[in-house]
Every structure is written in structure tokens, then in C-alpha cells.
Design a protein around this motif. Sequence first.
Motif, PDB file in Angstrom:
ATOM      1  N   ARG B  88       0.983  -1.137   0.032  1.00  0.00           N
ATOM      2  CA  ARG B  88      -0.038  -0.125   0.257  1.00  0.00           C
ATOM      3  C   ARG B  88       0.778   1.115   0.087  1.00  0.00           C
ATOM      4  O   ARG B  88       0.406   2.230  -0.815  1.00  0.00           O
ATOM      5  CB  ARG B  88      -0.905  -0.083   1.308  1.00  0.00           C
ATOM      6  CG  ARG B  88      -1.995  -1.001   1.114  1.00  0.00           C
ATOM      7  CD  ARG B  88      -2.867  -0.985   2.220  1.00  0.00           C
ATOM      8  NE  ARG B  88      -4.149  -1.657   2.080  1.00  0.00           N
ATOM      9  CZ  ARG B  88      -4.999  -1.985   2.836  1.00  0.00           C
ATOM     10  NH1 ARG B  88      -4.986  -1.523   4.162  1.00  0.00           N
ATOM     11  NH2 ARG B  88      -6.106  -2.662   2.972  1.00  0.00           N
ATOM     12  N   GLY B  89       1.891   1.378   0.659  1.00  0.00           N
ATOM     13  CA  GLY B  89       2.944   2.165   0.839  1.00  0.00           C
ATOM     14  C   GLY B  89       3.578   2.543  -0.623  1.00  0.00           C
ATOM     15  O   GLY B  89       3.370   3.839  -1.092  1.00  0.00           O
ATOM     16  N   ILE B  90       3.869   1.544  -1.253  1.00  0.00           N
ATOM     17  CA  ILE B  90       4.434   1.766  -2.548  1.00  0.00           C
ATOM     18  C   ILE B  90       3.607   2.138  -3.472  1.00  0.00           C
ATOM     19  O   ILE B  90       3.658   2.977  -4.435  1.00  0.00           O
ATOM     20  CB  ILE B  90       5.116   0.279  -3.021  1.00  0.00           C
ATOM     21  CG1 ILE B  90       6.129  -0.150  -2.191  1.00  0.00           C
ATOM     22  CG2 ILE B  90       5.432   0.208  -4.467  1.00  0.00           C
ATOM     23  CD1 ILE B  90       6.522  -1.710  -2.590  1.00  0.00           C
ATOM     24  N   ILE B  94       3.580   5.342  -5.904  1.00  0.00           N
ATOM     25  CA  ILE B  94       3.240   5.308  -7.499  1.00  0.00           C
ATOM     26  C   ILE B  94       2.336   6.278  -8.052  1.00  0.00           C
ATOM     27  O   ILE B  94       2.462   7.070  -9.037  1.00  0.00           O
ATOM     28  CB  ILE B  94       3.016   4.065  -7.759  1.00  0.00           C
ATOM     29  CG1 ILE B  94       4.370   3.108  -7.752  1.00  0.00           C
ATOM     30  CG2 ILE B  94       2.744   3.814  -9.307  1.00  0.00           C
ATOM     31  CD1 ILE B  94       4.382   1.747  -8.091  1.00  0.00           C
ATOM     32  N   GLU B  95       1.274   6.358  -7.146  1.00  0.00           N
ATOM     33  CA  GLU B  95       0.048   7.025  -7.528  1.00  0.00           C
ATOM     34  C   GLU B  95       0.450   8.786  -7.604  1.00  0.00           C
ATOM     35  O   GLU B  95       0.421   9.405  -8.237  1.00  0.00           O
ATOM     36  CB  GLU B  95      -1.091   7.119  -6.492  1.00  0.00           C
ATOM     37  CG  GLU B  95      -2.371   6.707  -6.990  1.00  0.00           C
ATOM     38  CD  GLU B  95      -3.281   6.022  -6.093  1.00  0.00           C
ATOM     39  OE1 GLU B  95      -3.648   7.020  -5.168  1.00  0.00           O
ATOM     40  OE2 GLU B  95      -3.864   4.870  -6.194  1.00  0.00           O
ATOM     41  N   VAL B 138      13.512  -3.727  -8.521  1.00  0.00           N
ATOM     42  CA  VAL B 138      12.774  -4.763  -7.510  1.00  0.00           C
ATOM     43  C   VAL B 138      12.606  -3.816  -5.997  1.00  0.00           C
ATOM     44  O   VAL B 138      13.560  -3.614  -5.540  1.00  0.00           O
ATOM     45  CB  VAL B 138      13.513  -6.156  -7.354  1.00  0.00           C
ATOM     46  CG1 VAL B 138      12.622  -6.815  -6.166  1.00  0.00           C
ATOM     47  CG2 VAL B 138      13.196  -6.723  -8.661  1.00  0.00           C
ATOM     48  N   LEU B 139      11.318  -3.886  -5.531  1.00  0.00           N
ATOM     49  CA  LEU B 139      11.106  -3.652  -4.165  1.00  0.00           C
ATOM     50  C   LEU B 139      10.717  -4.753  -3.388  1.00  0.00           C
ATOM     51  O   LEU B 139       9.942  -5.633  -3.794  1.00  0.00           O
ATOM     52  CB  LEU B 139       9.952  -2.439  -4.126  1.00  0.00           C
ATOM     53  CG  LEU B 139      10.422  -1.033  -4.776  1.00  0.00           C
ATOM     54  CD1 LEU B 139       9.170  -0.355  -4.733  1.00  0.00           C
ATOM     55  CD2 LEU B 139      11.621  -0.672  -4.283  1.00  0.00           C
ATOM     56  N   GLY B 140      11.489  -4.888  -2.244  1.00  0.00           N
ATOM     57  CA  GLY B 140      11.043  -5.819  -1.037  1.00  0.00           C
ATOM     58  C   GLY B 140      12.441  -6.480  -0.443  1.00  0.00           C
ATOM     59  O   GLY B 140      13.211  -5.965  -0.795  1.00  0.00           O
ATOM     60  N   LEU B 347       7.929   2.607   5.154  1.00  0.00           N
ATOM     61  CA  LEU B 347       9.330   2.274   4.472  1.00  0.00           C
ATOM     62  C   LEU B 347       8.963   1.992   3.165  1.00  0.00           C
ATOM     63  O   LEU B 347       9.638   2.376   2.430  1.00  0.00           O
ATOM     64  CB  LEU B 347       9.813   1.170   5.311  1.00  0.00           C
ATOM     65  CG  LEU B 347      10.374   1.546   6.682  1.00  0.00           C
ATOM     66  CD1 LEU B 347      10.731   0.540   7.435  1.00  0.00           C
ATOM     67  CD2 LEU B 347      11.558   2.373   6.439  1.00  0.00           C
ATOM     68  N   GLY B 348       7.713   1.451   2.834  1.00  0.00           N
ATOM     69  CA  GLY B 348       7.469   1.031   1.429  1.00  0.00           C
ATOM     70  C   GLY B 348       7.300   2.308   0.647  1.00  0.00           C
ATOM     71  O   GLY B 348       7.775   2.245  -0.643  1.00  0.00           O
ATOM     72  N   TYR B 349       6.637   3.394   1.259  1.00  0.00           N
ATOM     73  CA  TYR B 349       6.690   4.739   0.664  1.00  0.00           C
ATOM     74  C   TYR B 349       7.787   5.384   0.291  1.00  0.00           C
ATOM     75  O   TYR B 349       8.225   5.902  -0.849  1.00  0.00           O
ATOM     76  CB  TYR B 349       5.724   5.437   1.365  1.00  0.00           C
ATOM     77  CG  TYR B 349       5.182   7.011   0.863  1.00  0.00           C
ATOM     78  CD1 TYR B 349       4.359   7.139   0.028  1.00  0.00           C
ATOM     79  CD2 TYR B 349       5.817   7.922   1.488  1.00  0.00           C
ATOM     80  CE1 TYR B 349       4.075   8.402  -0.388  1.00  0.00           C
ATOM     81  CE2 TYR B 349       5.550   9.099   1.300  1.00  0.00           C
ATOM     82  CZ  TYR B 349       4.647   9.305   0.270  1.00  0.00           C
ATOM     83  OH  TYR B 349       4.438  10.697  -0.204  1.00  0.00           O
ATOM     84  N   ASP B 350       8.828   5.097   1.348  1.00  0.00           N
ATOM     85  CA  ASP B 350       9.961   5.735   1.187  1.00  0.00           C
ATOM     86  C   ASP B 350      10.978   5.039   0.209  1.00  0.00           C
ATOM     87  O   ASP B 350      11.593   5.655  -0.502  1.00  0.00           O
ATOM     88  CB  ASP B 350      10.596   5.827   2.482  1.00  0.00           C
ATOM     89  CG  ASP B 350      10.533   6.853   3.412  1.00  0.00           C
ATOM     90  OD1 ASP B 350       9.552   7.837   2.899  1.00  0.00           O
ATOM     91  OD2 ASP B 350      10.953   7.021   4.451  1.00  0.00           O
TER      92      ASP B 350
END
Lengths: 322, 419
Positions: B88-90, B94-95, B138-140, B347-350
Motif C-alpha cells: 500500500r505504501g508503494i 506510485i500514484e 525490485v522492491l521488497g 518504509l514502502g513509501y520511502d
Amino acid sequence: MADFLQTLMTALAIGSLYALIALGYTMVYGVLKFINFAHSDIVVLGAWLSYSFAIRALPLVGLDAHNPATPPPIWMTAGIFVAVLALCSLAGFLIERLAYRPLRRAPRLNVLITAIGVSLLLQNVGQLDFVFGASPQKMPALLPNWELLRIPFGQGESIRYVVLPLIDCIIFAVSGLLMLALELLIFRSKFGTALRAVSFNTDFAALMGIPVDRAISLTFMLGSALAGAAGFLYVLKFPSMNQPAHSVWVLLGLKAFVAAVVGGIGNVRGAVLGGFIIAFVEQFGAYYISSNYRDVYVFSLLILILLIKPTGLLGSPVREKV
Amino acid sequence: MPTCFATSDSESCISLARDKAPNCLTKSTISLRQFLRLSKVVGILLLAVTSLMSLGCQSRVASTDEIVIGHFGSITGSEATFGISTDRGIQLAIEEVNAAGGVNGKKVRLITYDDKGDPREAGSAVTRLVTRDQVTAVLGEVASGLSLAAAPICQENGVPMISPSSTNPKVTQVGDMIYRVCFIDPFQGSVCAKFARENEKIKATKAAILCDQTAPYSVGLQEEFEKAFIAGGGTIVSKQAYQAGDQDFSAQLTSIRASEPEVIFIPGYYTDVGNIALQAKKLGLKVPMLGGDGWDSAKLGQIAGDALNGCYYSNHYSHEDPSPRVQNFIKLYQGKYQETPDGLAALGYDAARILFSAMKTAPSLGGKDIAAELAKTTGFEGVTGVISMDANRNPVKPAVILEMKDGTPRYVATIAPGE
């Protein structure tokens, strides 16, 4: 002293659960001489069915399904228990009918491979979204959170309590009753006589007019009902449930299987004895030696038994016929 | 002369030969028919494969006006809230970037695969992302064990990977393609030890440790905590272990109870911690428990409830932080998902935003160029703090300590590195 007693109580409760599961392994082996690796998945089925029934039943009496303030009335808990037993024995019946009966005359290895296949199938079906899903859940409390006993040991700063929760007593009582009923069924009823005859020699039993297929079906249903009961009691004691395909469930089944082997596979009393021995070794080993190796104790015991008395503690030696 | 060719038997001989001949014929015709059918099937298959390949090529051609990035995470499984929050953060990032015109005029598209919290699944998910989907980056993952399974694949294929929240130091040691946006375990472990030693309410000199021996994250944190706690003048009175997913912790907790610690350090993930807290309460263990960012999930409060009252964990950010950067992010997140973001969402957002900023300045979208740009990151203003990459591709940033109160984490303190 307090810690010793506490560990003892835990070992008794967990031993009862192992014994309940081990009975299913041992009965199927006794009758069909093969290891039903799908048995531990029936335990998982029992656990997750308990959860599914509970979250649907609780709103009927006006309780919050996920976090009830008070436990539901006792008839509802009993009803869920009976429903889980019924569905698990139905599952056991279907597995035997569809997967194992067509292979009655096939080599033992084929049946074993099928058992592993059935186990994998159940695990993977179980974690589908529309079945149970692949996320852990919290089992709502179906029983009051009572402590029957709280005995203090020591004084002042170092005071410690031995706690006996209601759920441990219930586990002990319910599994004890089920085992007693099974014992009576096997050694005091007509069905039990037929079962023992089938286990002694399937072909002769058939010649004597014993409906072998029906006896085998009933064995599977009984074993699966016990496994379902174990699953129900297990999630009441440990309410945070892992997803159906989690390796921890497999390990639980493996330990119960070890219990059956240690007690003497094929021997019903041996399975119960093995269940308690495994739980004691695991709990006391983890407490007195180190918790890092709690599974090591269990499987070392297995190796030890296989070296000293390969038939298990109560198993009788098998004579090779020439 | 064989009896068969005796005149009396000649007719039967002929009929035998006749019988045989058509047999042979039909056999050969069948095999011919089979061959034709086979070649037809093979032809169709070949056609399908080639058309699929050309389709793949087309999509690759089409992807010149969009950037595809991949995310692998535990969307289901024992640590499901980790993967969902991160995703959700990612997506929020992106949005945001797409609404602002994308990266250098190209829209960003996300492909997410579920690894179910299983290292093998993580490996195949990442392989699929880098080989079939040809993602730019890649993220994760959140869990260090899973990032360690995936990192070598990204490194070999030259695809940059940014882990949002794997804190084990080994993750970025895999190679120069692997980055992260969270602090690492040595820091987190020492923060916890420092807090346990110095906080007014705890001031512990004796600590017990209960560690998940199957998770690199947990073992790493345990080692660092132990080092820092002993260096600070404390002693470790009991060290116990469990395996992720265990249900029964009574033997360990009874043993810990006997050692009379003043604090219990549990560097595990929230599902197990919830179980441990419930059973500890039953055994009458009242000392505070302490943990790392693996506790950070709304599910923890649901599972354990008030059994965790007065327990602490270190985390990447607090939603009670008044700074506009944090509050702005929370407002955005709540607007989209109707819930308060946890540290993993932040953190996903960052992670996504730091990737976009590197892509914007990189000379090309090749893996090497993006990685080189990521290495140069200094003073990037993230929600979880100011991020500057050090030589080991790890950011240096502060941690916050949160206290559990009736199932919700509350801000207690911020501890910066080097303090």
C-alpha cells in the motif's frame, strides 16, 4: 518446585493432544499396515473448522465474533465440538473411500505415495482464499478463561505460582474420555472384535464374513474424529492459529507419529503412552536443558527406541514367516 | 518342407498371410495418421509459442513509455500484514509520482507477487520479476530471510533491489545492486539495549532473551542486543529459543520466569509475539517485554490485547510524530486506505520514492546507472527520517521507541545513532 509442577501440567495437557493424534496413525497402521500421512491434515481441518464455525456461530448469540467479551453458552461450544467431529470423520471416510480403497490390492509403496499426495492436496486446498485462506487467525475464546488452581510457592520477591487453567483440565478430561471410549469400543464391542480380526489377517477376516471394507472405513472415521477433537482442543489452548499449510502443523503431526512409533505402532495403548512420553521429553528437555533443541529431544528419542526396541515400547515382535 | 506349406494347409497359409497383410497396412496408416495429428499439434504449439513470444516482445516494446517495477512480499501467510502495508505504501508513492507526470515523462507501473512468507516462493517470485516481466527495479522484502533469498537473483541479473525494511546487515552485503531504506540490526539492537538499561520505568540490569532461531532477523537482533546490554553493564540471565510458528512457549517462559529477569527481549515477528505475551500473562510474568520492528502490526494488538500493556518496541517512525512530512503522509494514506499507516507502509513509501528520485537523475534506466545514483543519495527527506546511503548501502537514521497501551502503540522516545 513451582516450575517443575508447571512443566508437568503443560506436559500432561500437550501429551493428551499428542496421544489423540497418535491414535489415528496407530489404528490405520494396525489395520492397513501403512502410514496415513494425511492424518495430520485432519488435525488442521479440525482446527480451522472450529474457527470457521465459531466466527459464524458467535454472532447468533449476540457476541463479537472476533473478540467475544464473554464465552458463548456451553451448548454452543459443545455443538461446535460435535460438528467438528462429524465433519472430520466424514473427511476421513471420503479420503479412505476415494484415495486408498482403489489401491487396496496395490503395492504398499503406491499407497504411501498416495497418502503424501493427499496430504499435499489438503494443505494446498486449505490455504485457498475461499477455503480457509493463507493468513493466520485468532480463535475466539469458546470457554471461560478461568484458572482452576493458583498455588503460590516461595515468599516475597521470589514468589511463583503454579497455574492450572480450565482449558488444560478440559483437554485432559475430554481426551481421557475419548481414549476410554475407544478402548471400550476396541476391546468390548462386536465392531472392535471385527477390527482386531481385520488387523490380524484381512483375507481370513473376509472369509469369516467380516465386512472388511466397512471395518476399514470405520477405522478411518474414528481416527479422524479423534484428530478433529485434537484440532479443536489445540486451538482452544493456543488461540493464535497458523495458516493451514504452515510447516508447524506438519511438525505436530510428525511428533504424534513419533509418539505412535515409540509406543509401538499398531498398538492403541502404546500410542497413548507414546504421546505422553514425547510431551514429557519435549517439555522437560526444553525446561532443564535448552529450548533450542526441543525437537531434537523428540527425534533422538525416536532413534533411541528404534535402536533398542524397534517394535516400540508396547509393540510385539513381528515374526517373519518363511 | 515346413508343415505350413503342405498342400493341405496351403489355403490356411494364404488366409494367414492375407490376415497379416491388412493388419500391417492398418498399422502403418494409423501411425501415419498419428504422425499427421502429432505434427499438427506440434505446429499449433509452435505457433502459440512464437505468437506468445512476439506478444512478449510487443509488451517489451510498449514498455518504453512506461516503467515497470516489481514488488515481492508476503501478501498472505504468517506475516501478511507486512506485505500488505508495504504494498500500500508503494502504491501510494506510485500514484503520487504518476499524478505529477511520472518519472521523466514515463508512467510507473507496479507488479506485485505474493511470496507467502516462504523463502522458496520469494526466490521464484523475484526470478519471474527479473526474467519474464523484465522489471527495471525490485522492491521488497520486509523479512530479512526472504530478502536474503531474493538478493542474489537481483544481483546476478543486474537489477537494483531496494528492501524497505529488512534490517539484517547481511542483506546489502550481497552486492552493489542491493539497497535498503531502514536502519540495520546492530543499531536497532543497541537502541533496545540502551533503552532497557536507561529508561526510568525499566532500568534493567538482568535481561532474558527469547529468540526465533529460524529467522536471520531475530538472531541478528539478539546478538546485537546481548553485546550492547552487556557492554552497558547488564547481564543476560536466560537465553531461550523458539521456531517461527510455534504455539507452545510454556517451557521457555517457565524457564525465563525462574531466572527472574527485569526485562525480556523478544526480537520476533508479531504473530509469535502475540502468542508469547498471552502465555506469559497466564504464567504471571509481569516484567516488561521489549522487541524490534517485527512487532509493528495492527494485528499484534488484536492478538494480545492488554497482555502487552507496558511493553516496548523500537520502530522506524511514529504516527504521533508532529512533523509535517509525517503528518502529510498519514493524511494521504488515510485518505486512500481508511487506516493509520504502520512503519512498514511508511518504509514502502520511502523505498519507492527514493527509487523514483534516483531514476530521475540517472543517465539511463539501466540497472547499473540506477544503482550508482542510489549510492549517491544524501539527505533524502523520507517519512521515516533523513536518508543518506553509507558505503555499505545502508542509511543511517534514528529509531523511535513505542509503548503498547491497550493494543495501540504510543510514542515514547527517539534515539539517534551515536547517542
